[in-house]
Design a protein around this motif. Structure first.
Motif, PDB file in Angstrom:
ATOM      1  N   GLY A  65       0.823  -1.207   0.000  1.00  0.00           N
ATOM      2  CA  GLY A  65       0.000   0.000   0.000  1.00  0.00           C
ATOM      3  C   GLY A  65       0.857   1.256   0.000  1.00  0.00           C
ATOM      4  O   GLY A  65       0.550   2.241  -0.669  1.00  0.00           O
ATOM      5  N   VAL A  66       1.965   1.224   0.744  1.00  0.00           N
ATOM      6  CA  VAL A  66       2.906   2.348   0.738  1.00  0.00           C
ATOM      7  C   VAL A  66       3.492   2.519  -0.661  1.00  0.00           C
ATOM      8  O   VAL A  66       3.577   3.645  -1.178  1.00  0.00           O
ATOM      9  CB  VAL A  66       4.028   2.134   1.782  1.00  0.00           C
ATOM     10  CG1 VAL A  66       5.147   3.137   1.596  1.00  0.00           C
ATOM     11  CG2 VAL A  66       3.477   2.213   3.182  1.00  0.00           C
ATOM     12  N   SER A  73      -0.526   7.251  -6.414  1.00  0.00           N
ATOM     13  CA  SER A  73      -1.524   8.099  -5.772  1.00  0.00           C
ATOM     14  C   SER A  73      -0.994   9.505  -5.553  1.00  0.00           C
ATOM     15  O   SER A  73       0.204   9.719  -5.356  1.00  0.00           O
ATOM     16  CB  SER A  73      -1.934   7.490  -4.428  1.00  0.00           C
ATOM     17  OG  SER A  73      -2.883   8.295  -3.795  1.00  0.00           O
ATOM     18  N   GLN A  74      -1.896  10.461  -5.545  1.00  0.00           N
ATOM     19  CA  GLN A  74      -1.540  11.849  -5.276  1.00  0.00           C
ATOM     20  C   GLN A  74      -1.464  12.127  -3.787  1.00  0.00           C
ATOM     21  O   GLN A  74      -0.794  13.060  -3.360  1.00  0.00           O
ATOM     22  CB  GLN A  74      -2.569  12.786  -5.905  1.00  0.00           C
ATOM     23  CG  GLN A  74      -2.683  12.642  -7.393  1.00  0.00           C
ATOM     24  CD  GLN A  74      -3.856  13.411  -7.962  1.00  0.00           C
ATOM     25  OE1 GLN A  74      -4.644  13.987  -7.229  1.00  0.00           O
ATOM     26  NE2 GLN A  74      -3.970  13.417  -9.277  1.00  0.00           N
ATOM     27  N   LEU A  76      -0.723  10.534  -0.005  1.00  0.00           N
ATOM     28  CA  LEU A  76      -0.121   9.418   0.711  1.00  0.00           C
ATOM     29  C   LEU A  76      -1.034   8.914   1.822  1.00  0.00           C
ATOM     30  O   LEU A  76      -1.631   9.709   2.548  1.00  0.00           O
ATOM     31  CB  LEU A  76       1.226   9.832   1.309  1.00  0.00           C
ATOM     32  CG  LEU A  76       2.315  10.189   0.303  1.00  0.00           C
ATOM     33  CD1 LEU A  76       3.576  10.610   1.033  1.00  0.00           C
ATOM     34  CD2 LEU A  76       2.603   9.032  -0.617  1.00  0.00           C
ATOM     35  N   GLY A  77      -1.146   7.616   1.942  1.00  0.00           N
ATOM     36  CA  GLY A  77      -1.876   7.001   3.035  1.00  0.00           C
ATOM     37  C   GLY A  77      -3.189   6.358   2.654  1.00  0.00           C
ATOM     38  O   GLY A  77      -3.701   5.522   3.392  1.00  0.00           O
ATOM     39  N   ILE A  78      -3.748   6.731   1.524  1.00  0.00           N
ATOM     40  CA  ILE A  78      -5.059   6.187   1.156  1.00  0.00           C
ATOM     41  C   ILE A  78      -4.957   4.690   0.869  1.00  0.00           C
ATOM     42  O   ILE A  78      -5.703   3.893   1.431  1.00  0.00           O
ATOM     43  CB  ILE A  78      -5.648   6.956  -0.041  1.00  0.00           C
ATOM     44  CG1 ILE A  78      -6.041   8.353   0.420  1.00  0.00           C
ATOM     45  CG2 ILE A  78      -6.842   6.219  -0.621  1.00  0.00           C
ATOM     46  CD1 ILE A  78      -6.652   9.215  -0.637  1.00  0.00           C
ATOM     47  N   TYR A  79      -4.035   4.297   0.018  1.00  0.00           N
ATOM     48  CA  TYR A  79      -3.894   2.876  -0.297  1.00  0.00           C
ATOM     49  C   TYR A  79      -3.274   2.109   0.868  1.00  0.00           C
ATOM     50  O   TYR A  79      -3.617   0.952   1.098  1.00  0.00           O
ATOM     51  CB  TYR A  79      -3.060   2.683  -1.562  1.00  0.00           C
ATOM     52  CG  TYR A  79      -3.838   2.967  -2.818  1.00  0.00           C
ATOM     53  CD1 TYR A  79      -4.714   2.032  -3.346  1.00  0.00           C
ATOM     54  CD2 TYR A  79      -3.708   4.184  -3.470  1.00  0.00           C
ATOM     55  CE1 TYR A  79      -5.435   2.294  -4.486  1.00  0.00           C
ATOM     56  CE2 TYR A  79      -4.433   4.456  -4.629  1.00  0.00           C
ATOM     57  CZ  TYR A  79      -5.286   3.511  -5.122  1.00  0.00           C
ATOM     58  OH  TYR A  79      -6.012   3.764  -6.258  1.00  0.00           O
ATOM     59  N   THR A  80      -2.373   2.737   1.594  1.00  0.00           N
ATOM     60  CA  THR A  80      -1.750   2.064   2.731  1.00  0.00           C
ATOM     61  C   THR A  80      -2.810   1.649   3.738  1.00  0.00           C
ATOM     62  O   THR A  80      -2.857   0.494   4.177  1.00  0.00           O
ATOM     63  CB  THR A  80      -0.720   2.991   3.410  1.00  0.00           C
ATOM     64  OG1 THR A  80       0.246   3.379   2.446  1.00  0.00           O
ATOM     65  CG2 THR A  80      -0.046   2.292   4.564  1.00  0.00           C
ATOM     66  N   PHE A  81      -3.650   2.578   4.129  1.00  0.00           N
ATOM     67  CA  PHE A  81      -4.693   2.277   5.100  1.00  0.00           C
ATOM     68  C   PHE A  81      -5.731   1.320   4.518  1.00  0.00           C
ATOM     69  O   PHE A  81      -6.123   0.348   5.165  1.00  0.00           O
ATOM     70  CB  PHE A  81      -5.375   3.568   5.576  1.00  0.00           C
ATOM     71  CG  PHE A  81      -6.452   3.334   6.579  1.00  0.00           C
ATOM     72  CD1 PHE A  81      -6.127   3.032   7.892  1.00  0.00           C
ATOM     73  CD2 PHE A  81      -7.787   3.397   6.215  1.00  0.00           C
ATOM     74  CE1 PHE A  81      -7.128   2.806   8.828  1.00  0.00           C
ATOM     75  CE2 PHE A  81      -8.786   3.175   7.143  1.00  0.00           C
ATOM     76  CZ  PHE A  81      -8.452   2.878   8.452  1.00  0.00           C
ATOM     77  N   GLY A  82      -6.173   1.588   3.283  1.00  0.00           N
ATOM     78  CA  GLY A  82      -7.216   0.769   2.674  1.00  0.00           C
ATOM     79  C   GLY A  82      -6.794  -0.672   2.457  1.00  0.00           C
ATOM     80  O   GLY A  82      -7.501  -1.609   2.830  1.00  0.00           O
ATOM     81  N   MET A  83      -5.626  -0.864   1.871  1.00  0.00           N
ATOM     82  CA  MET A  83      -5.158  -2.230   1.623  1.00  0.00           C
ATOM     83  C   MET A  83      -4.867  -2.961   2.928  1.00  0.00           C
ATOM     84  O   MET A  83      -5.178  -4.144   3.058  1.00  0.00           O
ATOM     85  CB  MET A  83      -3.906  -2.218   0.741  1.00  0.00           C
ATOM     86  CG  MET A  83      -4.175  -1.910  -0.687  1.00  0.00           C
ATOM     87  SD  MET A  83      -2.642  -2.054  -1.629  1.00  0.00           S
ATOM     88  CE  MET A  83      -3.222  -1.712  -3.259  1.00  0.00           C
ATOM     89  N   GLY A  84      -4.275  -2.266   3.882  1.00  0.00           N
ATOM     90  CA  GLY A  84      -3.978  -2.894   5.166  1.00  0.00           C
ATOM     91  C   GLY A  84      -5.240  -3.311   5.903  1.00  0.00           C
ATOM     92  O   GLY A  84      -5.357  -4.447   6.375  1.00  0.00           O
ATOM     93  N   LEU A  85      -6.204  -2.397   6.004  1.00  0.00           N
ATOM     94  CA  LEU A  85      -7.437  -2.687   6.739  1.00  0.00           C
ATOM     95  C   LEU A  85      -8.272  -3.767   6.058  1.00  0.00           C
ATOM     96  O   LEU A  85      -8.712  -4.722   6.709  1.00  0.00           O
ATOM     97  CB  LEU A  85      -8.267  -1.410   6.903  1.00  0.00           C
ATOM     98  CG  LEU A  85      -9.595  -1.569   7.639  1.00  0.00           C
ATOM     99  CD1 LEU A  85      -9.349  -1.906   9.104  1.00  0.00           C
ATOM    100  CD2 LEU A  85     -10.435  -0.318   7.507  1.00  0.00           C
ATOM    101  N   ILE A  86      -8.463  -3.629   4.761  1.00  0.00           N
ATOM    102  CA  ILE A  86      -9.300  -4.598   4.043  1.00  0.00           C
ATOM    103  C   ILE A  86      -8.659  -5.980   4.047  1.00  0.00           C
ATOM    104  O   ILE A  86      -9.338  -6.988   4.262  1.00  0.00           O
ATOM    105  CB  ILE A  86      -9.592  -4.111   2.613  1.00  0.00           C
ATOM    106  CG1 ILE A  86     -10.471  -2.856   2.662  1.00  0.00           C
ATOM    107  CG2 ILE A  86     -10.262  -5.197   1.788  1.00  0.00           C
ATOM    108  CD1 ILE A  86     -10.593  -2.130   1.347  1.00  0.00           C
ATOM    109  N   MET A 123     -11.161   9.906  -2.429  1.00  0.00           N
ATOM    110  CA  MET A 123     -10.802  10.905  -3.438  1.00  0.00           C
ATOM    111  C   MET A 123     -11.909  11.942  -3.612  1.00  0.00           C
ATOM    112  O   MET A 123     -11.635  13.119  -3.822  1.00  0.00           O
ATOM    113  CB  MET A 123     -10.484  10.239  -4.783  1.00  0.00           C
ATOM    114  CG  MET A 123      -9.264   9.359  -4.753  1.00  0.00           C
ATOM    115  SD  MET A 123      -7.773  10.297  -4.408  1.00  0.00           S
ATOM    116  CE  MET A 123      -6.544   9.049  -4.563  1.00  0.00           C
ATOM    117  N   THR A 124     -13.154  11.507  -3.529  1.00  0.00           N
ATOM    118  CA  THR A 124     -14.275  12.446  -3.603  1.00  0.00           C
ATOM    119  C   THR A 124     -14.307  13.329  -2.366  1.00  0.00           C
ATOM    120  O   THR A 124     -14.490  14.549  -2.460  1.00  0.00           O
ATOM    121  CB  THR A 124     -15.606  11.690  -3.753  1.00  0.00           C
ATOM    122  OG1 THR A 124     -15.538  10.862  -4.910  1.00  0.00           O
ATOM    123  CG2 THR A 124     -16.773  12.648  -3.885  1.00  0.00           C
TER     124      THR A 124
END
Length: 174
Positions: A65-66, A73-74, A76-86, A123-124
């Motif tokens: 995710g990092v 990603s524009q 930082l942290g959106i994919y890290t948190f999302g992939m980790g949590l999911i 993103m929205t």
């Protein structure tokens, strides 16, 4: 030794291939009206969590995710948190899901749905995109899900065998 690092190598190769595949199917390149976002690496992370355990899913979800945040990603942290949590939530290592290929496919597909909607929502919320839900659903979500589901149906059984082989090799090392 090779078995220990093979998953990380395959995840990294998928990480690179995803960017290449997206460039091939880029909507503005050939006038293609749909966006096909490959989530193959994330699907493999979910499969690793299901077949190897929650710790693996969480670790690989955060680690890659990092990478995703830095490269794609524009913010930082959106994919890290999302992939980790999911991946942590859906890494259900009970025998019913591990032994049933259809349940494995449904679980991983649900994880991709959650990630797509999570990223779109963030993103929205942050004002990075002004895409309407209808446009997102028709032009990005459905084509992405069809492509990823097809990939998942084709490769889940061989990946399951590969994880069983890795488990056997890890048990021999212990």
């Amino acid at each position: 030794m090779i078995a220990r690092y093979s998953l990380i190598v395959v995840l990294f190769i998928l990480f690179i291939i995803e960017g290449t595949v997206y460039q091939i199917f880029a909507p503005d390149l050939h006038g293609f009206p749909y966006q096909l976002i490959p989530r193959w690496m994330f699907m493999l992370i979910l499969l690793a969590g299901i077949f190897r355990g929650r710790g693996y899913g969480l670790f690989y979800g955060i680690m890659f995710g990092v990478f995703y945040d830095i490269v794609y990603s524009q913010i930082l942290g959106i994919y890290t948190f999302g992939m980790g949590l999911i991946s942590y939530i859906l890494s259900i290592s009970i025998p019913f899901i591990k032994d049933n290929v259809a349940m494995t496919i449904l679980t991983v597909t649900f994880g991709v749905v959650l990630l797509e909607y999570y990223v779109f929502g963030m993103m929205t919320l942050l004002g990075v995109t002004d895409m309407s839900h209808e446009t997102f659903f028709n032009d990005r979500f459905l084509p992405t899900m069809i492509m990823n589901f097809t990939f998942l149906v084709i490769f889940t059984y061989p990946l399951r065998l590969w994880f069983q082989f890795l488990e056997k090799k890890f048990n021999e090392l212990i």
